[in-house]
Scaffold this active site. Structure first.
Site, mmCIF file in Angstrom:
data_model
loop_
_atom_site.group_PDB
_atom_site.id
_atom_site.type_symbol
_atom_site.label_atom_id
_atom_site.label_comp_id
_atom_site.label_asym_id
_atom_site.label_seq_id
_atom_site.Cartn_x
_atom_site.Cartn_y
_atom_site.Cartn_z
ATOM 1 N N LYS A 67 0.828 -1.206 0.000
ATOM 2 C CA LYS A 67 0.000 0.000 0.000
ATOM 3 C C LYS A 67 0.865 1.259 0.000
ATOM 4 O O LYS A 67 0.550 2.263 -0.642
ATOM 5 C CB LYS A 67 -0.897 0.011 1.249
ATOM 6 C CG LYS A 67 -2.324 -0.470 1.010
ATOM 7 C CD LYS A 67 -3.196 -0.226 2.229
ATOM 8 C CE LYS A 67 -3.704 1.216 2.293
ATOM 9 N NZ LYS A 67 -4.572 1.482 3.452
ATOM 10 N N ASP A 92 4.706 -1.700 11.936
ATOM 11 C CA ASP A 92 3.422 -2.197 12.446
ATOM 12 C C ASP A 92 3.378 -1.911 13.943
ATOM 13 O O ASP A 92 4.069 -2.570 14.728
ATOM 14 C CB ASP A 92 3.300 -3.696 12.160
ATOM 15 C CG ASP A 92 2.009 -4.286 12.719
ATOM 16 O OD1 ASP A 92 1.189 -3.527 13.274
ATOM 17 O OD2 ASP A 92 1.832 -5.514 12.600
ATOM 18 N N TYR A 206 -11.227 4.584 22.084
ATOM 19 C CA TYR A 206 -10.344 5.400 21.236
ATOM 20 C C TYR A 206 -10.034 6.729 21.932
ATOM 21 O O TYR A 206 -8.866 7.134 22.051
ATOM 22 C CB TYR A 206 -10.982 5.661 19.866
ATOM 23 C CG TYR A 206 -10.184 6.648 19.039
ATOM 24 C CD1 TYR A 206 -9.023 6.251 18.377
ATOM 25 C CD2 TYR A 206 -10.567 7.985 18.941
ATOM 26 C CE1 TYR A 206 -8.259 7.157 17.647
ATOM 27 C CE2 TYR A 206 -9.817 8.899 18.215
ATOM 28 C CZ TYR A 206 -8.668 8.483 17.573
ATOM 29 O OH TYR A 206 -7.912 9.383 16.865
ATOM 30 N N LYS A 210 -6.371 8.215 23.495
ATOM 31 C CA LYS A 210 -5.802 9.520 23.154
ATOM 32 C C LYS A 210 -5.573 10.370 24.407
ATOM 33 O O LYS A 210 -4.598 11.121 24.490
ATOM 34 C CB LYS A 210 -6.704 10.244 22.146
ATOM 35 C CG LYS A 210 -6.663 9.602 20.762
ATOM 36 C CD LYS A 210 -5.264 9.717 20.162
ATOM 37 C CE LYS A 210 -5.033 8.937 18.920
ATOM 38 N NZ LYS A 210 -3.667 9.076 18.397
#
Length: 330
Positions: A67, A92, A206, A210
């Protein structure tokens, strides 16, 4: 309502609809820039800006080099940079070994690192484990801070060798304004609590990852203040953007919110380039709409200092388990 939601919501909506983010203009000539997650979304658009601003070398740090090579071809086509300027390296963040291998290669092969733009994140509503944590904690927190620690010696070396001030920039999120953090008081330890599937609130995970990242960056910069440190360490919120990061999965409310308020990916990427080129006056700061802004009250309030220390001590213990001596690299 959670966190700072009542007071912050109008500011969020105003920022999304009425703030005109400045187009990046500061030159990257002669600089070597690493951008994690730069094969798509905000990272890709930030890479495009940075190449147009004449970066000498861009390392696209991506999980899939296939990609990454496709993205590289598109960047060459749209910026007309020399193909030799861009290199695609595997990284990764769900694998500590991958982070260590990438860092060793960067330290050995690169003459300098002027910018480490930590953009890569993962968001999911599904529980999955990566290494010793739930995936979002591993990718968005542990591996991200591990990569910073492993590459900071090279950033400092660049500062000394080239009489410059490199940037270590973290892409965080104003999503942390909309949550509470009850896990902060977990008697078994915060990270131990967060890897217990039966206690997980995945809707908030999520945003929570953060918030933890923000706490970690704040502690890093408190330990290494601007006056004594040759690297600018800052963090930024890109706002709600059209990007590949699936923040709310199939949530209809979020889809409608994005339709009404989301910035384009290119507009959002301007915040990344701003943070990556900002001066020493942004060291330790949280940037939103390309300006220094306050974090959530839980983070900067009196309770935040206690939570920050607790998180930091737990995180340092985790990093030492991954690589002995790594916390001495700050």
């Amino acid at each position: 309502m959670h966190g700072d939601t009542p007071g912050y919501l109008p500011k969020f909506i105003y920022g999304q609809l009425f703030t005109r983010l400045p187009k990046p203009t500061r030159s990257f000539a002669g600089r070597t820039v690493i951008i994690t997650g730069s094969d798509s979304g905000l990272g890709f658009e930030a890479a495009r800006h940075i190449l147009k601003l004449r970066a000498a070398k861009l390392i696209m740090a991506v999980p899939s080099t296939r990609k990454g090579q496709k993205a590289k071809s598109l960047l060459i086509k749209t910026t007309r940079c020399k193909p030799s300027v861009i290199e695609v390296w595997p990284l990764d963040l769900s694998s500590y070994d991958s982070v260590k291998a990438f860092s060793a290669r960067a330290t050995t092969e690169l003459d300098r690192i002027d910018v480490l733009l930590q953009n890569a994140s993962v968001s999911s509503h599904d529980w999955s484990i990566a290494e010793d944590n739930e995936q979002m904690i591993t990718v968005n927190v542990v591996s991200t801070i591990l990569l910073a620690f492993l590459l900071l010696p090279k950033l400092r070396e660049t500062a000394n060798k080239h009489s410059t001030r490199p940037n270590l920039t973290f892409v965080v999120s104003d999503a942390h304004m909309f949550i509470d953090f009850p896990e902060k008081d977990a008697p078994e330890g915060i990270f131990n609590h967060l890897k217990d599937k039966s206690k997980a609130k995945m809707n908030d995970r999520y945003a929570l990852s953060k918030m933890i990242e923000i706490f970690a960056v704040r502690e890093m910069t408190e330990l290494r203040p601007r006056e004594e440190y040759p690297v600018t360490i800052n963090m930024l919120n890109p706002g709600l953007c059209e990007s590949d990061l699936v923040r709310e999965g199939g949530n209809l409310q979020m889809k409608m919110l994005k339709k009404a308020l989301a910035r384009t990916t290119e507009e959002g990427s301007r915040t990344l380039v701003h943070g990556a080129s900002a001066g020493a006056d942004t060291h330790s700061h949280y940037l939103s709409n390309c300006q220094v802004c306050p974090t959530a009250s839980l983070v900067h309030g009196p309770e935040g200092a206690v939570v920050q220390k607790r998180l930091w001590n737990e995180l340092m213990a985790k990093l030492e388990m991954i690589q002995a001596g790594v916390t001495g690299k700050l």
